[in-house]
Design a protein around this motif. Structure first.
Motif, short mmCIF file in Angstrom:
data_model
loop_
_atom_site.label_atom_id
_atom_site.label_comp_id
_atom_site.label_asym_id
_atom_site.label_seq_id
_atom_site.Cartn_x
_atom_site.Cartn_y
_atom_site.Cartn_z
N ALA A 100 -10.50 -1.95 12.43
CA ALA A 100 -9.38 -1.78 11.38
C ALA A 100 -8.90 -0.32 11.77
O ALA A 100 -9.64 0.35 12.07
N ARG A 101 -7.94 -0.32 11.24
CA ARG A 101 -7.19 0.88 11.09
C ARG A 101 -6.76 1.37 9.76
O ARG A 101 -6.56 0.43 8.83
N PRO A 102 -6.86 2.64 9.34
CA PRO A 102 -6.59 3.01 8.14
C PRO A 102 -5.27 3.11 7.83
O PRO A 102 -4.32 3.59 8.45
N SER A 103 -5.03 2.59 6.47
CA SER A 103 -3.70 2.59 5.94
C SER A 103 -3.52 4.02 5.14
O SER A 103 -2.54 4.21 5.14
N VAL A 104 -4.36 4.15 4.25
CA VAL A 104 -4.20 5.46 3.49
C VAL A 104 -5.87 6.05 3.85
O VAL A 104 -6.93 5.29 4.01
N GLU A 134 -2.72 10.51 2.24
CA GLU A 134 -3.88 10.68 1.23
C GLU A 134 -3.44 9.56 0.19
O GLU A 134 -2.44 9.93 -0.46
N ALA A 135 -4.31 8.86 -0.47
CA ALA A 135 -4.05 8.04 -1.73
C ALA A 135 -4.68 8.71 -2.72
O ALA A 135 -5.78 9.32 -2.86
N ARG A 136 -3.82 9.01 -3.98
CA ARG A 136 -4.19 9.74 -5.15
C ARG A 136 -3.95 8.79 -6.32
O ARG A 136 -3.20 7.89 -6.31
#
Length: 221
Positions: A100-104, A134-136
């Motif tokens: 998998a690759r990071p989306s956030v 970065e997800a917030r």
């Protein structure tokens, strides 16, 4: 009579040949599964993948249940996006993974958690991976986290290059935080590609807020 004997002899020979081949494939150590070859792994070690596959070695290669092995890998390793398990004659089982690759990413004390497009976390590092936002916001809500990942995946590279973070309090209130104290009001994950196409030229306008939540009527101020 002689013809019947010849036919019987041929039939007996064919049966013996089939039996011999069956023994070679199913009973001979010449075609036993003795090795697991793992490819495509970077985040995971080959041992981690092989252990998850749990392929019994020493038995006939022909009897290895490749489908069950692939299912075990998928269930045990969240970092695996796809996996293919095949027999590699004469003695190996090939396990090819796509990670998998990071989306956030999510910031935690001392680490950054990688989140895939479907919202599942699958890896962590001391520093964030380059080029991943970065997800917030309301990250305890799984639907919000999935929405943030979906939107991040649809952002044009021209937007990502100017972005610092992506946030949302609900699935309909996504905001992309840009450099220079600017922001993009994105709204929901719907019409992502259209919003991206509209946003790229809109960013050339000097403003602090760009609203593409209704992509057919974008605004800036």
């Amino acid at each position: 009579m002689q013809r019947r004997l010849r036919i019987a002899g041929i039939v007996a020979g064919v049966i013996a040949l089939i039996g011999g081949l069956a023994w070679v494939v199913l009973g001979s150590p010449l075609l036993a599964a003795t090795e697991v070859r793992v490819t495509g792994n970077q985040l995971l070690t080959a041992d981690q993948v092989a252990q998850a596959a749990a392929i019994p070695l020493g038995g006939p290669l022909a009897q290895v249940d490749t489908g069950a092995a692939a299912q075990r890998v998928r269930e045990a390793l969240p970092a695996v996006a796809t996996v293919e398990v095949d027999r590699a004659w004469p003695n190996a089982v090939s396990v090819a993974v796509t990670e998998a690759r990071p989306s956030v990413v999510i910031a935690l004390p001392g680490s950054w958690v990688w989140v895939a497009g479907d919202g599942r976390s699958f890896h962590s590092t001391p520093e964030p991976p380059e080029g991943v936002l970065e997800a917030r916001g309301n990250l305890s809500d799984e639907d919000v986290l999935v929405t943030l990942a979906r939107v991040a995946d649809t952002l044009p590279q021209e937007v990502v290059d100017q972005a610092e973070a992506i946030s949302a309090g609900s699935v309909d209130s996504v905001v992309v935080e840009l450099t220079g104290k600017r922001r993009v009001v994105w709204g929901s994950a719907e019409d992502g590609e259209l919003k991206g196409r509209v946003l790229v030229p809109l960013l050339k306008v000097e403003a602090t807020e760009y609203d593409v939540s209704a992509p057919t009527h974008p605004t800036s101020r």
